[in-house]
Design an enzyme around this catalytic site. Structure first.
Site, mmCIF file in Angstrom:
data_model
loop_
_atom_site.group_PDB
_atom_site.id
_atom_site.type_symbol
_atom_site.label_atom_id
_atom_site.label_comp_id
_atom_site.label_asym_id
_atom_site.label_seq_id
_atom_site.Cartn_x
_atom_site.Cartn_y
_atom_site.Cartn_z
ATOM 1 C CG HIS A 189 16.688 -116.655 12.547
ATOM 2 N ND1 HIS A 189 15.611 -117.326 13.094
ATOM 3 C CD2 HIS A 189 16.556 -116.785 11.196
ATOM 4 C CE1 HIS A 189 14.874 -117.838 12.127
ATOM 5 N NE2 HIS A 189 15.420 -117.522 10.959
ATOM 6 C CG HIS B 58 17.642 -117.523 6.284
ATOM 7 N ND1 HIS B 58 17.664 -118.896 6.316
ATOM 8 C CD2 HIS B 58 16.764 -117.139 7.247
ATOM 9 C CE1 HIS B 58 16.826 -119.320 7.244
ATOM 10 N NE2 HIS B 58 16.264 -118.278 7.828
ATOM 11 C CG HIS C 223 13.891 -122.043 10.577
ATOM 12 N ND1 HIS C 223 15.252 -122.065 10.582
ATOM 13 C CD2 HIS C 223 13.530 -120.839 10.030
ATOM 14 C CE1 HIS C 223 15.707 -120.936 10.054
ATOM 15 N NE2 HIS C 223 14.684 -120.167 9.709
ATOM 16 C CD GLU D 190 8.820 -119.017 9.795
ATOM 17 O OE1 GLU D 190 9.371 -120.066 9.396
ATOM 18 O OE2 GLU D 190 8.971 -117.908 9.239
ATOM 19 C CG ASP E 238 13.732 -115.075 8.970
ATOM 20 O OD1 ASP E 238 14.604 -115.936 8.777
ATOM 21 O OD2 ASP E 238 12.513 -115.336 8.959
ATOM 22 C CG ASP E 239 14.846 -114.458 4.909
ATOM 23 O OD1 ASP E 239 15.809 -115.045 4.412
ATOM 24 O OD2 ASP E 239 14.006 -115.013 5.645
#
Ligand code: HPA
Ligand code: ZN
Length: 335
Positions: free
Chosen positions: A14, A16, A194, A197, A275-276
């Protein structure tokens, strides 16, 4: 523990790719492409990275993506992330990209995917890192726009393993994209989404039942629905959990309140992910380390989390066995 985590063979499921855009590269690309940024320097960028919730992050994240124009930009972005994988013993990675963020600004789908794909090929050749690419639809845009994006993806089908769903969750439930996902499945893609969340447990049920997902991204709000927790456990449905993201976006106030180890101990197939990473204060190993420091994650738990990342990945059974063997050897020596 830091050294143990660093050398622990693991997969990331996961991430991005647009969320791995470091401020330094953002400035380099802005200059290269003549794009104006709303920041004078890197300190100002870091100041801006203070979020109250998912939307406050997304507003800044989409704005920053405007520096990505050429195929080389997408290559450089992806390559920088893959070099981090090499440093962190991430031996396999499954990467999200958001084509609509770029095609809506007039960048060709081919420019985006060819740049990313060339870096992925180089990583396999030069770094021995394998990967799967996952196309995410932006859920704040229409189902029609998602369907159009799926059409644009079909000529590049051999580069894409799965489709997913990201962006603003609440108010954009899985059912909005049921038809798009049906078409994607018919075209041969696996699906993820997703869910849970910021959105309610019902969105997790719907991602499973309506979108036929093979994994749930985030999914941490499952804990509010004991029947759902039992369903996830029975099916060994993987959750791609992102601890630093969840605390930065206030899904949990503090890391000490995060439920990932609680879910692990209940037998759920949870995994750790970044994630980011350029926005949330760290790459994959920083996420593992935070679990050790705030929740007391042990080496044995880290090994299970890494094993889960291989088991839940979209590679062949043979490849999973190879990864598992590498992990077992490491755990036997260093665990
Ligand atoms: N949630 C939804 N959309 C996203 C995220 C996330 O955590 N990161 C990048 N796009
Ligand atoms: Zn995400």
């Amino acid at each position: 523990m830091k050294e143990f985590i660093k050398k622990l063979p693991k997969a990331e499921l996961h991430i991005h790719i647009e969320g791995s855009l470091e401020p330094e590269l953002m400035f380099t690309l802005a200059k290269r492409n003549g794009v104006d940024l709303p920041y004078a320097n890197i300190d100002e960028v870091k100041q801006a990275y203070q979020f109250d919730n998912l939307q406050s992050f997304l507003d800044i994240y989409y704005q920053s993506a405007a520096v990505l124009i050429t195929e080389q930009d997408f290559y450089d972005l992806t390559w920088a992330y893959l070099k981090r994988c090499e440093e962190e013993t991430v031996i396999h990675t499954e990467i999200f990209f958001d084509p609509q963020t770029h095609t809506d600004r007039g960048i060709a789908f081919a420019t985006v995917i060819n740049g990313i794909n060339r870096a992925l090929n180089d990583a396999q050749q030069q770094l021995g890192i394998s990967s799967v690419l996952i196309l995410c639809f932006l859920r704040h845009l229409s189902a029609e726009s998602a369907m159009n994006t799926l059409q644009q993806a079909l000529p590049f089908k051999q580069y894409i393993g799965a489709v997913g769903l990201d962006s603003s969750e609440v108010g954009h439930p899985p059912e909005k994209f049921q038809q798009v996902f049906e078409s994607a499945i018919a075209a041969g893609f696996l699906t993820v989404a997703h869910a849970g969340e910021e959105g309610p447990p019902q969105y997790i049920w719907d991602a499973i039942d309506l979108l036929k997902v093979s994994r749930v991204d985030h999914g941490v709000r499952c804990i509010e629905d004991p029947k759902l927790v039992e369903h996830l456990r029975e099916r060994q449905m993987a959750l791609t959990v992102c601890p630093l993201s969840n605390t930065k976006l206030k899904v949990f106030e503090n890391m000490s309140e995060h439920n990932i180890l609680q879910l692990l101990e209940q037998g759920l197939a949870v995994t750790v992910n970044s994630d980011d990473p350029a926005y949330f204060g760290g790459y994959l190993n920083q996420n593992y380390l935070a679990l050790h420091e705030s929740l007391g994650m042990t080496k044995a738990q880290a090994v299970i989390l890494a094993q889960n990342s291989f088991t839940a990945s979209f590679v062949t059974a043979q490849q999973k066995q190879k990864f598992t063997k590498q992990l077992r050897l490491y755990a036997a020596k260093e665990g």
